[in-house]
Design an enzyme around this catalytic site. Structure first.
Site, PDB file in Angstrom:
ATOM      1  N   SER A 148       0.924  -1.106   0.061  1.00  0.00           N
ATOM      2  CA  SER A 148      -0.072  -0.032  -0.156  1.00  0.00           C
ATOM      3  C   SER A 148       1.069   1.248  -0.036  1.00  0.00           C
ATOM      4  O   SER A 148       2.087   1.374   0.642  1.00  0.00           O
ATOM      5  CB  SER A 148      -0.746   0.117   1.111  1.00  0.00           C
ATOM      6  N   TYR A 161      -1.862  -0.150  10.349  1.00  0.00           N
ATOM      7  CA  TYR A 161      -2.073  -0.628   9.198  1.00  0.00           C
ATOM      8  C   TYR A 161      -0.820  -0.363   8.316  1.00  0.00           C
ATOM      9  O   TYR A 161      -0.449  -1.460   7.551  1.00  0.00           O
ATOM     10  CB  TYR A 161      -3.203  -0.134   8.434  1.00  0.00           C
TER      11      TYR A 161
END
Length: 253
Positions: A148, A161
């Site tokens: 990501s 995250y």
């Protein structure tokens, strides 16, 4: 776009029940790849398999949870029984559970660590011997990890995250030093704002609303956009490794 070099290959795609994994599995199958679908939700995999088969593709459903090593090992055995060696591994399984660090949500932290980091490692452990054997035989071998943009850019309330994705990005870089000399390509893909069901897992109303607003403002990517990049990357000539790609909506770039 045409991806002739994919025809005849064999892939395992994790997180195939939805989002980027589902889109990738569908696209690979459409270009002649035998695809094994791996995810927890068997009913979703069965539905996807029916669609792929209706379009003339070859598909194998393997329901398993990447947070359980025994289930991943059993899944690998089933894939080997059905297809033999795998030459393309797509680690797409992941969860995104943002909350302020002060909330102390250890349940969410553990789930993200188990899925995003340890889950990817379990799949790599199960299928790296396949990739080594395939590459030694002179054929193309690919490991694709879906990380990501959060691995590089810090977002408030997404600390854990982002940390899991940074770990996956670093893992990909390190694995290239081990697997590249063995002719195994390792690609790390870092999408920005992308429309998947990950946002639906957020239990913080304020953060969920904030994410919706970002989509309205930035016009996010679709899962198909990321799948297209994966298909392009893995269909290059065997000696070409597109090692890392950051793909963002134009307004986010």
């Amino acid at each position: 776009m045409s991806y002739e070099n994919l025809t005849g290959r064999t892939a395992i795609v994790t997180g195939a029940a939805s989002g980027m994994g589902q889109a990738t599995a569908r696209l690979l199958a459409a270009h002649g790849v035998r695809v094994a679908l791996l995810a927890r939700r068997a009913e979703r995999l069965t539905e996807l398999a029916a669609e792929i088969e209706a379009d003339g593709g070859q598909v194998l459903v393997v329901a398993a949870d990447v947070t359980d090593q025994a289930l991943v090992d059993a899944a690998a055995e089933r894939v080997h029984d059905g297809y033999g060696l795998v030459d393309l591994v797509v680690n797409s399984a992941g969860v995104m559970l943002p909350n302020p660090i002060t909330e102390g949500r250890t349940d969410e932290w553990q789930r993200m660590l188990d899925t995003n980091v340890a889950g990817a490692l379990r799949v790599i452990r199960a299928f790296t011997p396949d990739l080594m054997a395939v590459a030694q035989d002179g054929r193309t071998a690919d490991l694709v990890n879906i990380s990501s943009i959060g691995a590089h850019i810090a977002f408030p309330n997404y600390a854990v995250y982002g940390a899991t994705k940074a770990a996956l990005t670093y893992l990909s870089e390190s694995l290239r030093t081990e697997l590249g000399p063995r002719d195994i390509r390792v690609t790390n893909i870092e999408p920005g704002l992308t429309s998947t069901e990950l946002g639906g897992h957020i239990d913080n109303v304020e953060l969920s609303s904030q994410l919706d607003g970002m989509f309205d403002a930035l016009i996010g990517l679709s899962a198909n956009d990321v799948a297209d990049l994966i298909a392009y990357t893995t269909s290059r000539a065997r000696h070409v490794n597109l090692r890392q790609a950051i793909v963002l909506p134009t307004r986010q770039a």
